[in-house]
Design a protein around this motif. Sequence first.
Motif, PDB file in Angstrom:
ATOM      1  N   TRP A   1       0.570  -1.203  -0.064  1.00 48.27           N
ATOM      2  CA  TRP A   1       0.490   0.318  -0.342  1.00 48.27           C
ATOM      3  C   TRP A   1       0.910   0.924   0.031  1.00 48.27           C
TER       4      TRP A   1
ATOM      5  N   ALA B   1      -4.961   2.127  -2.577  1.00 49.34           N
ATOM      6  CA  ALA B   1      -3.823   1.999  -1.407  1.00 49.34           C
ATOM      7  C   ALA B   1      -4.023   2.829  -0.326  1.00 49.34           C
TER       8      ALA B   1
ATOM      9  N   TRP C   1      -3.323  -1.657  -7.923  1.00 49.03           N
ATOM     10  CA  TRP C   1      -3.908  -1.064  -7.152  1.00 49.03           C
ATOM     11  C   TRP C   1      -3.944   0.295  -7.491  1.00 49.03           C
TER      12      TRP C   1
ATOM     13  N   TRP D   1      -8.017  -5.414  -0.035  1.00 49.28           N
ATOM     14  CA  TRP D   1      -6.831  -6.366   0.690  1.00 49.28           C
ATOM     15  C   TRP D   1      -6.825  -7.924   0.535  1.00 49.28           C
TER      16      TRP D   1
ATOM     17  N   LYS E   1      -4.555   1.612   3.405  1.00 52.36           N
ATOM     18  CA  LYS E   1      -3.608   1.541   4.545  1.00 52.36           C
ATOM     19  C   LYS E   1      -4.360   1.846   5.314  1.00 52.36           C
TER      20      LYS E   1
ATOM     21  N   THR F   1       0.193   1.817  -7.978  1.00 56.96           N
ATOM     22  CA  THR F   1       1.113   2.494  -6.562  1.00 56.96           C
ATOM     23  C   THR F   1       2.449   1.557  -7.346  1.00 56.96           C
TER      24      THR F   1
END
Length: 206
Positions: free
Chosen positions: A37, A60, A55, A97, A64, A49
């Motif tokens: 992330w 992200a 992502w 996730w 996070k 990212t």
Amino acid sequence: MPTTTLSAALLTVSNMDGLPWSTPIWQSLTKIHGIPWYYADTAKDDSPTPNYSGWTVKVAKAVKVFAQNVWDLTESSQEKYIVARHADNDSEGRLAWQKFIKESRISVNINKTIDSVLTEHDRGPYQVLQQHNTTSVSNNYFTIGLGCKHSQLPTLDDAQVSDAQLYVAAGLLGDEGLLPGGRALSPSVSKFINTLLAITWNRYRK
């Protein structure tokens, strides 16, 4: 010890100096070259990212925040929150996730490495069956995969799989997983490796 999910094990251990994502061996195994992330403060929300192209920065950020909220919980509450299915402020990060764990196929090479290390150090399922004088070993171990009959394979504790803990840590994390001197693990890394071993043994016993 109770088994847990890989997604929970990885998220909870990630609150520790970037482990396991910061270690070269882990990066080589998983093909994720840093904290998933991570994003630059100046990056736009629709930018990918740098460590996981699946992502955008917007996703992200949600992951996070989700991770930070998990870390703020007591240990006994963390896994329940990670796998929760009800909608809440962390739904976007939680789903991202869980999808990342599945689609990045992190578990594949982790499993291969653990299987190899356990076998190398006489703690693979076939070897454990032999050590415990289980009858008809060849009928309870399949060369395609590592499945053993649940009723035949000893429990994790009885199989003394923890004897291979340091070797598994070295195989997954390299020297970065060890305390200075190379013969001990920090409590967080020890818990992480033991959790992976419990997940692995549960996989064997299915």
